[in-house]
Enzyme design. Sequence first.
Site, PDB file in Angstrom:
ATOM      1  N   ASP A 185     -14.290 -22.916 -92.817  1.00  0.00           N
ATOM      2  CA  ASP A 185     -14.090 -24.159 -92.343  1.00  0.00           C
ATOM      3  C   ASP A 185     -13.128 -24.681 -91.349  1.00  0.00           C
ATOM      4  OD1 ASP A 185     -12.030 -23.914 -94.571  1.00  0.00           O
ATOM      5  OD2 ASP A 185     -11.986 -26.223 -94.549  1.00  0.00           O
ATOM      6  N   ASP A 210     -14.500 -17.807 -97.023  1.00  0.00           N
ATOM      7  CA  ASP A 210     -13.532 -18.741 -97.572  1.00  0.00           C
ATOM      8  C   ASP A 210     -13.691 -19.368 -98.819  1.00  0.00           C
ATOM      9  OD1 ASP A 210     -10.682 -19.686 -96.944  1.00  0.00           O
ATOM     10  OD2 ASP A 210     -11.643 -21.444 -96.063  1.00  0.00           O
ATOM     11  N   ASP A 228     -11.329 -22.580-100.218  1.00  0.00           N
ATOM     12  CA  ASP A 228     -11.138 -24.042-100.060  1.00  0.00           C
ATOM     13  C   ASP A 228     -11.996 -24.583 -98.968  1.00  0.00           C
ATOM     14  OD1 ASP A 228      -9.074 -24.468-102.293  1.00  0.00           O
ATOM     15  OD2 ASP A 228      -7.675 -23.149-100.964  1.00  0.00           O
TER      16      ASP A 228
END
Length: 367
Positions: free
Chosen positions: A232, A31, A33
Site C-alpha cells: 500500500d 505487506d 499494515d
Amino acid sequence: MTKHAENGAPVSAPRASDGALCEAYDTALLDLDGVVYAGGEAVPHAVASLRAAREAGMRLAYVTNNAARTPQTVAEHLVRLGVPADADEVVTSAQAVARLMAERLPAGARVLCAGGEGLRVALRERGLTPVDSADDDPAAVVQGYGGPGMAWGVLAEAALAVGRGVPWFASNTDLTIPSGRGIMPGNGTAVEVVRIATGRTREPVVAGKPAPPMHRETIIRTGARRPLVVGDRLDTDIEGAHAGGVDSLLVLTGVTDPATLLAARPDHRPTYVAADLRGLLAPQPAVARVGEGFACGGWHAVARAAELKLTGPGDGETVGESGGETGGADPVDGLRALCAAAWAWAGAGPGGGGVPQADKALARLGW
C-alpha cells in the site's frame, strides 16, 4: 497465455494480465499494515481473497518492515483474523537486518538492541548477543520499531554508542506506521532522534524495504521464482519491488491515495493497481492509447493544459458534470486511465512535465 510486465521494466501505465494474478505469479509477497490488516483488524475482503488465492495455487508470504513482533506472533495474529499463515511464511525487517549484521560481525558479537522482542529474537537466531547499554562494549547498534511504549532511555543508549563511533544499523526507516487510532511515529522517527542527538550526517545501514537486503531475505526464505510484491506504500513496497526487479500490485486500502499515485515518480509506479486484495483473483484490464489520451473499462483520460480530463463510459460527459456518478463502471478502471495520462504528461517534453491537476477527475470517480 498470461501477458505480464517484464520484471523491473519502467512502468508508463498500469499493465494488463489476461489471467488472474494468483495464476500468473507463484508467490505473493504481502505487506501487512494497510494491506492485510489495519489497526489489528482485517482489511475488508482480505481474508476471503487470500484464502482463494492460496486455493488457486499461489503461495503467500507476509513481508513487513515492522520489527517489533516475532514471526510466530505475527502468524498467530493472522490466524486469529482467519488468514492462512505459518510462522515460516512471515518475513520481517528484523530478520533481514540480523542476517546483514551477522555477515559483517564476528559470531557472538554484542549488539546494542534498540527495539522490540522481534528484533532480539532475530539477532539471537543469527548468533548475535543483544545488550542494552552503550557501556556493554557493543560491536554494533541496531534500531527497530519497539512499539509505542519503547522507553526514552533505549534511544539514549543508542545515541551514546553511535556517538562513540559504533557501527549503526536500522531494520527500516519508515517515518510513520498506521494504527487503529491513526498514523503514529515509526522506526524512522527514532532513527532521526539518534541522528540529531549525535550530530551525525551519515546514515545507518538499512535492511528493510525498499533496501535490497529485505528483498534478498524474502527470496531466500520463500524460494519464490516469480514473485509479486503487494503493498500500500509507494516509498517502501513499490520502490522495493523496483529495486528487486519484480512486479508489484498497489492496493488502495492503506497509506497511498489516488492523488499520490497519479503523482508517483517512475520508481514508485506499480505494475498493477487494485482497490483491495480482490485484485489478486481477477485479470487486470488493459490501458489503451486512444487519440490524445488513454482508455480503460469505458473511461477515457487525457491531460490538457496541465489538467486531467475524464470522460465516463457511455455518457459523453467530461469531469465535474455528473456529480461523481460512474454509471456503474469500475472507478479503478478510470484511475488506471488517469495514471497513464498523468505519467505520460509527467514525462512529456515542451508543454508537459510535472503533475497535472486531478481534483475534478478524481471527484468524478468518487475520490
